[in-house]
Design an enzyme around this catalytic site. Structure first.
Site, PDB file in Angstrom:
ATOM      1  N   LYS A 112       0.842  -1.191   0.000  1.00  0.00           N
ATOM      2  CA  LYS A 112       0.000   0.000   0.000  1.00  0.00           C
ATOM      3  C   LYS A 112       0.886   1.253   0.000  1.00  0.00           C
ATOM      4  O   LYS A 112       0.648   2.207  -0.738  1.00  0.00           O
ATOM      5  CB  LYS A 112      -0.919  -0.024   1.232  1.00  0.00           C
ATOM      6  N   LYS A 191      -5.468 -15.356 -11.657  1.00  0.00           N
ATOM      7  CA  LYS A 191      -5.898 -16.002 -10.417  1.00  0.00           C
ATOM      8  C   LYS A 191      -7.314 -15.531 -10.067  1.00  0.00           C
ATOM      9  O   LYS A 191      -7.608 -14.337 -10.138  1.00  0.00           O
ATOM     10  CB  LYS A 191      -4.925 -15.620  -9.295  1.00  0.00           C
ATOM     11  N   LYS A 194     -11.967 -12.109  -5.790  1.00  0.00           N
ATOM     12  CA  LYS A 194     -13.142 -11.217  -5.864  1.00  0.00           C
ATOM     13  C   LYS A 194     -12.716  -9.808  -6.269  1.00  0.00           C
ATOM     14  O   LYS A 194     -13.503  -9.056  -6.818  1.00  0.00           O
ATOM     15  CB  LYS A 194     -13.940 -11.227  -4.562  1.00  0.00           C
TER      16      LYS A 194
HETATM   17  P1  ADP Z   1      -9.857 -13.031  -2.681  1.00  0.00           P
HETATM   18  O1  ADP Z   1      -8.562 -13.055  -3.480  1.00  0.00           O
HETATM   19  O2  ADP Z   1     -11.006 -13.372  -3.528  1.00  0.00           O
HETATM   20  O3  ADP Z   1     -10.025 -11.740  -1.908  1.00  0.00           O
HETATM   21  P2  ADP Z   1      -9.107 -14.125  -0.132  1.00  0.00           P
HETATM   22  O4  ADP Z   1      -7.790 -13.428  -0.187  1.00  0.00           O
HETATM   23  O5  ADP Z   1     -10.134 -13.623   0.834  1.00  0.00           O
HETATM   24  O6  ADP Z   1      -9.732 -14.195  -1.610  1.00  0.00           O
HETATM   25  O7  ADP Z   1      -8.820 -15.675   0.120  1.00  0.00           O
HETATM   26  C1  ADP Z   1      -9.337 -16.467   1.156  1.00  0.00           C
HETATM   27  C2  ADP Z   1      -8.691 -17.837   1.066  1.00  0.00           C
HETATM   28  O8  ADP Z   1      -8.963 -18.439  -0.213  1.00  0.00           O
HETATM   29  C3  ADP Z   1      -7.171 -17.778   1.185  1.00  0.00           C
HETATM   30  O9  ADP Z   1      -6.749 -18.870   1.974  1.00  0.00           O
HETATM   31  C4  ADP Z   1      -6.666 -17.929  -0.234  1.00  0.00           C
HETATM   32  O10 ADP Z   1      -5.415 -18.561  -0.274  1.00  0.00           O
HETATM   33  C5  ADP Z   1      -7.751 -18.776  -0.884  1.00  0.00           C
HETATM   34  N1  ADP Z   1      -7.886 -18.401  -2.309  1.00  0.00           N
HETATM   35  C6  ADP Z   1      -8.412 -17.248  -2.789  1.00  0.00           C
HETATM   36  N2  ADP Z   1      -8.395 -17.240  -4.145  1.00  0.00           N
HETATM   37  C7  ADP Z   1      -7.838 -18.405  -4.531  1.00  0.00           C
HETATM   38  C8  ADP Z   1      -7.538 -18.998  -5.810  1.00  0.00           C
HETATM   39  N3  ADP Z   1      -7.812 -18.381  -6.941  1.00  0.00           N
HETATM   40  N4  ADP Z   1      -6.968 -20.217  -5.817  1.00  0.00           N
HETATM   41  C9  ADP Z   1      -6.682 -20.866  -4.663  1.00  0.00           C
HETATM   42  N5  ADP Z   1      -6.929 -20.367  -3.438  1.00  0.00           N
HETATM   43  C10 ADP Z   1      -7.505 -19.152  -3.355  1.00  0.00           C
END
Ligand code: ADP
Ligand code: TRP
Length: 324
Positions: A112, A191, A194
């Protein structure tokens, strides 16, 4: 006895990446270990979600999703982070042994700053709150994605310093790195996240889900051309849902060529619907009886809090803030 603990932020509805990358593995870990604590990290989410109604709804949705997907409250304890207010006091005790430099090196804050944005202290001290989450329950093993390993190292560092100053108060946890081969691609091939607008939510309306799947980005090579399944994100998504023999068959089709991506997408629509159909049914049932979810969270909070009180007392006694 191994104590497992992990937290997941309620920042939006869970998607396929969250499921295959984390939730599925949490659920598998609830079997066979002595205790598993999973919590919904709403205090952490407060660093990004600032609408109170949204935050409240996200917590209920996260709990409902986890239960529908198979988290079993008889085997694992599910609770909401803010239901254990002891966490704030432990966080403070840990902050008194946290060097500034350690937090300045943590990636969320560092990134950030590098983008020239100003961070609030909630983001800066995020890893200390996470350390409190872990140490609060004498956790041995913390299942996390790769991006969280740095935070577990910070936690071990702080626990080590506290123990060095005040005696053996905290259990030093280990990270259990979740299977990174389960890195789920999104609709655009990047990847799934959200934040990138390329995610398919687990419990999304089926018509919306179908439209998203049919819109998965593919290349424009001719149908006849043989293709490499391993590097194709559509194939990788297909393989997550298909039984092994079906996935192998599709891999052969890719290598031979002579197929259309549209056919693969149509099959994926059906497979994904079947894969989560039981969970969808369970979710509908839970939605119609929200008191079940509330009971699980209340009972979870009771169990978590009992443990938290014990550990906090130990820490307060050791550092001398308990003065009687
Ligand atoms: P986002 O990237 O959608 O904000 P988060 O960071 O909240 O998702 O991720 C929550 C959990 O889900 C973490 O343990 C993360 O490693 C897993 N995760 C999120 N996106 C993926 C993905 N595309 N492939 C595998 N694991 C994921
Ligand atoms: N920071 C974690 C994430 O974004 C969530 C989390 C908060 C957590 N506290 C935790 C994970 C304690 C494991 C242990 O994914």
């Amino acid at each position: 006895m191994t104590r497992i603990l992990s937290g997941i932020q309620p920042t939006g509805r869970f998607h396929w990446g969250n499921y295959f990358g984390a939730i599925r593995q949490y659920i598998a870990l609830q079997n066979g270990h002595d205790t598993a604590f999973y919590f919904i990290a709403n205090l952490h989410a407060l660093t990004t979600v600032t609408n109170n109604d949204v935050l409240r709804k996200n917590v209920i949705d996260a709990a409902t999703d986890l239960l529908a997907l198979g988290l079993d409250p008889m085997r694992a304890t599910l609770f909401v982070q803010s239901d254990v207010p002891e966490i704030s006091e432990l966080c403070w005790l840990l902050m008194t042994v946290t060097p500034m430099g350690l937090l300045e090196r943590c990636h969320a804050y560092k990134e950030k700053k590098a983008r020239g944005l100003s961070a609030h202290t909630g983001l800066f001290t995020y890893p200390v709150l996470m350390a409190a989450d872990i140490l609060m329950y004498d956790s041995d093993l913390v299942p996390v994605g790769e991006d969280q390993i740095q935070h577990i190292e910070v936690c071990r560092d702080l626990a080590g310093t506290f123990n060095h100053l005040y005696g053996e108060v905290f259990v030093l946890p280990k990270s259990y790195v979740l299977d990174s081969s389960a890195k789920v691609p999104g609709l655009d091939g990047g990847k799934m996240s959200k934040s990138y607008g390329n995610a398919v939510e687990i419990f999304e309306d089926l018509a919306v889900q179908k439209k998203k799947i049919m819109g998965i980005k593919t290349d424009s090579r001719p149908m006849e051309e043989p293709k490499e399944p391993e590097t194709d994100h559509l194939y990788n998504l297909f393989a997550l849902f298909a039984p092994t023999d079906k996935a192998n068959e599709m891999a052969d089709t890719y290598k031979k060529g002579g197929f259309g991506y549209g056919t693969v997408k149509k099959e994926l629509v059906i497979l994904a619907e079947q894969y989560f159909s039981k969970a969808r049914e369970k979710r509908r049932e839970l939605e119609s009886r929200p008191e079940i979810v509330a009971d699980v969270l209340n009972e979870g909070a009771k169990r978590a809090r009992a443990k938290a009180k014990e550990v906090l007392k130990r820490a307060q006694g050791a550092c001398g803030v308990e003065w009687r």
